[in-house]
Design an enzyme around this catalytic site. Structure first.
Site, PDB file in Angstrom:
ATOM      1  N   ASN A  14       0.837  -1.211   0.000  1.00 12.09           N
ATOM      2  CA  ASN A  14       0.000   0.000   0.000  1.00 12.09           C
ATOM      3  C   ASN A  14       0.866   1.252   0.000  1.00 12.09           C
ATOM      4  O   ASN A  14       0.574   2.220  -0.705  1.00 12.09           O
ATOM      5  CB  ASN A  14      -0.958  -0.008   1.194  1.00 12.09           C
ATOM      6  CG  ASN A  14      -2.229  -0.775   0.892  1.00 12.09           C
ATOM      7  OD1 ASN A  14      -3.048  -0.326   0.104  1.00 12.09           O
ATOM      8  ND2 ASN A  14      -2.368  -1.960   1.480  1.00 12.09           N
ATOM      9  N   MET A  89       0.691  -2.754  12.186  1.00 13.46           N
ATOM     10  CA  MET A  89      -0.003  -3.728  13.023  1.00 13.46           C
ATOM     11  C   MET A  89       0.098  -3.392  14.514  1.00 13.46           C
ATOM     12  O   MET A  89       0.484  -4.228  15.321  1.00 13.46           O
ATOM     13  CB  MET A  89       0.527  -5.135  12.712  1.00 13.46           C
ATOM     14  CG  MET A  89       0.301  -5.547  11.278  1.00 13.46           C
ATOM     15  SD  MET A  89      -1.335  -5.089  10.622  1.00 13.46           S
ATOM     16  CE  MET A  89      -1.907  -6.677  10.097  1.00 13.46           C
ATOM     17  N   ILE A  91      -2.169  -1.067  17.589  1.00 10.37           N
ATOM     18  CA  ILE A  91      -3.340  -0.247  17.899  1.00 10.37           C
ATOM     19  C   ILE A  91      -2.829   1.082  18.445  1.00 10.37           C
ATOM     20  O   ILE A  91      -1.923   1.108  19.297  1.00 10.37           O
ATOM     21  CB  ILE A  91      -4.234  -0.980  18.917  1.00 10.37           C
ATOM     22  CG1 ILE A  91      -4.831  -2.225  18.245  1.00 10.37           C
ATOM     23  CG2 ILE A  91      -5.328  -0.054  19.443  1.00 10.37           C
ATOM     24  CD1 ILE A  91      -5.473  -3.199  19.199  1.00 10.37           C
ATOM     25  N   LEU A  92      -3.370   2.183  17.933  1.00 16.37           N
ATOM     26  CA  LEU A  92      -2.885   3.494  18.380  1.00 16.37           C
ATOM     27  C   LEU A  92      -3.509   3.848  19.735  1.00 16.37           C
ATOM     28  O   LEU A  92      -4.681   3.587  19.980  1.00 16.37           O
ATOM     29  CB  LEU A  92      -3.248   4.586  17.367  1.00 16.37           C
ATOM     30  CG  LEU A  92      -2.747   4.412  15.931  1.00 16.37           C
ATOM     31  CD1 LEU A  92      -2.982   5.706  15.154  1.00 16.37           C
ATOM     32  CD2 LEU A  92      -1.290   3.998  15.858  1.00 16.37           C
ATOM     33  N   ASN A 106      -6.696   4.693   7.933  1.00 17.64           N
ATOM     34  CA  ASN A 106      -6.279   3.297   7.983  1.00 17.64           C
ATOM     35  C   ASN A 106      -6.937   2.542   6.842  1.00 17.64           C
ATOM     36  O   ASN A 106      -8.060   2.856   6.458  1.00 17.64           O
ATOM     37  CB  ASN A 106      -6.705   2.672   9.319  1.00 17.64           C
ATOM     38  CG  ASN A 106      -6.269   1.217   9.424  1.00 17.64           C
ATOM     39  OD1 ASN A 106      -5.124   0.866   9.057  1.00 17.64           O
ATOM     40  ND2 ASN A 106      -7.137   0.347   9.898  1.00 17.64           N
ATOM     41  N   HIS A 108      -8.227  -1.235   5.754  1.00 17.02           N
ATOM     42  CA  HIS A 108      -8.572  -2.522   6.364  1.00 17.02           C
ATOM     43  C   HIS A 108      -9.064  -3.465   5.259  1.00 17.02           C
ATOM     44  O   HIS A 108      -9.891  -3.063   4.433  1.00 17.02           O
ATOM     45  CB  HIS A 108      -9.667  -2.316   7.420  1.00 17.02           C
ATOM     46  CG  HIS A 108     -10.066  -3.586   8.074  1.00 17.02           C
ATOM     47  ND1 HIS A 108      -9.300  -4.207   9.033  1.00 17.02           N
ATOM     48  CD2 HIS A 108     -11.146  -4.390   7.882  1.00 17.02           C
ATOM     49  CE1 HIS A 108      -9.884  -5.323   9.415  1.00 17.02           C
ATOM     50  NE2 HIS A 108     -11.009  -5.459   8.732  1.00 17.02           N
TER      51      HIS A 108
HETATM   52  C1  GAR Z   1      -3.151  -4.941   3.821  1.00 20.16           C
HETATM   53  O1  GAR Z   1      -3.979  -5.951   3.310  1.00 20.16           O
HETATM   54  C2  GAR Z   1      -3.898  -4.080   4.822  1.00 20.16           C
HETATM   55  O2  GAR Z   1      -5.227  -3.883   4.469  1.00 20.16           O
HETATM   56  C3  GAR Z   1      -3.782  -4.926   6.061  1.00 20.16           C
HETATM   57  O3  GAR Z   1      -2.457  -5.402   6.037  1.00 20.16           O
HETATM   58  C4  GAR Z   1      -2.036  -5.536   4.693  1.00 20.16           C
HETATM   59  C5  GAR Z   1      -0.735  -4.795   4.532  1.00 20.16           C
HETATM   60  O4  GAR Z   1      -0.225  -5.025   3.242  1.00 20.16           O
HETATM   61  N1  GAR Z   1      -4.031  -4.153   7.241  1.00 20.16           N
HETATM   62  C6  GAR Z   1      -4.651  -4.630   8.306  1.00 20.16           C
HETATM   63  O5  GAR Z   1      -5.025  -5.798   8.395  1.00 20.16           O
HETATM   64  C7  GAR Z   1      -4.846  -3.645   9.434  1.00 20.16           C
HETATM   65  N2  GAR Z   1      -5.645  -4.222  10.456  1.00 20.16           N
HETATM   66  P1  GAR Z   1       0.940  -4.101   2.684  1.00 20.16           P
HETATM   67  O6  GAR Z   1       2.042  -4.092   3.758  1.00 20.16           O
HETATM   68  O7  GAR Z   1       1.401  -4.812   1.442  1.00 20.16           O
HETATM   69  O8  GAR Z   1       0.378  -2.746   2.412  1.00 20.16           O
END
Ligand code: GAR
Length: 200
Positions: A14, A89, A91-92, A106, A108
């Site tokens: 992301n 990963m 929690i703030l 964020n 999700h």
């Molecule tokens: C993504 O799928 C994001 O939506 C998820 O972690 C992945 C990170 O991928 N986030 C969560 O689950 C937050 N609770 P990336 O490091 O390739 O962006």
């Protein structure tokens, strides 16, 4: 020009999508800093390769708020306007959220309020939903509870595994994260209770 601060813990796809869109002029901002709580996060290495300001901030032996104070200090020093959690990963703490009121996003990998928390894609498969997706929301003091800025829907197929479903969702994550960042930066939204509405 507004400043983005990106927080990540892992792969950083992301973050990379955001960086690409900043570079392409599709996001009217610059990435002021990328922060990771994991020294070995591939996303942090990628940020360094892109010559961005990249900071590893260790959480070892620190309480949640103590850690967050350190991160907030860095973000403020670098004049960050909008904080983007991109696979961060942790929690703030309320301290962090209050330091950037309505200025933390964020992403999700689920259609909130369904399947909050960890492993949203596995939760969706196990539940048997036919559609899931992803959500960009403003971070409040709860977990995955803040006002929703953008969502995208993704079908679940019979043959899907957690990996195949996650990959389909991820493509949409990359698209809607940029969309949500632009809406925020360009001040094109207003918040009415839980609802994020486009300004007329
Ligand atoms: C993504 O799928 C994001 O939506 C998820 O972690 C992945 C990170 O991928 N986030 C969560 O689950 C937050 N609770 P990336 O490091 O390739 O962006």
């Amino acid at each position: 020009m507004k400043n983005l601060g990106i927080l990540l813990s892992g792969r950083g796809s992301n973050f990379e999508a955001i960086a690409r869109n900043v570079e392409a002029g599709k996001i009217p901002a610059k990435i002021a800093v990328v922060v990771s709580n994991r020294e070995d996060a591939p996303g942090l290495a990628r940020a360094r390769a892109l010559k961005l300001e990249a900071r590893f901030i260790s959480s070892q032996g620190k309480g949640r708020e103590e850690y967050d104070r350190e991160v907030v200090r860095v973000l403020q020093q670098l004049h960050v306007d909008l904080v983007c959690l991109a696979g961060f990963m942790r929690i703030l703490s309320p301290y962090f959220v209050r330091a950037f009121p309505r200025r933390i996003l964020n992403i999700h990998p689920g259609l909130l309020p369904a399947f909050p928390g960890l492993d949203a894609q596995k939760q969706a498969l196990d539940y048997g939903v036919k559609f899931t997706g992803c959500t960009v929301h403003i971070v409040d003091e709860g977990v995955d509870t803040g006002p929703i800025v953008c969502q995208a829907v993704v079908p679940v197929y019979d043959e899907d595994t957690v990996d195949s479903l996650s990959a389909r969702i991820l493509e949409e994550e990359h698209r809607i994260y940029t969309e949500a960042i632009c809406l925020m930066l360009e001040d094109r939204i207003r918040i009415d209770g839980r609802r994020v509405l486009l300004r007329k």
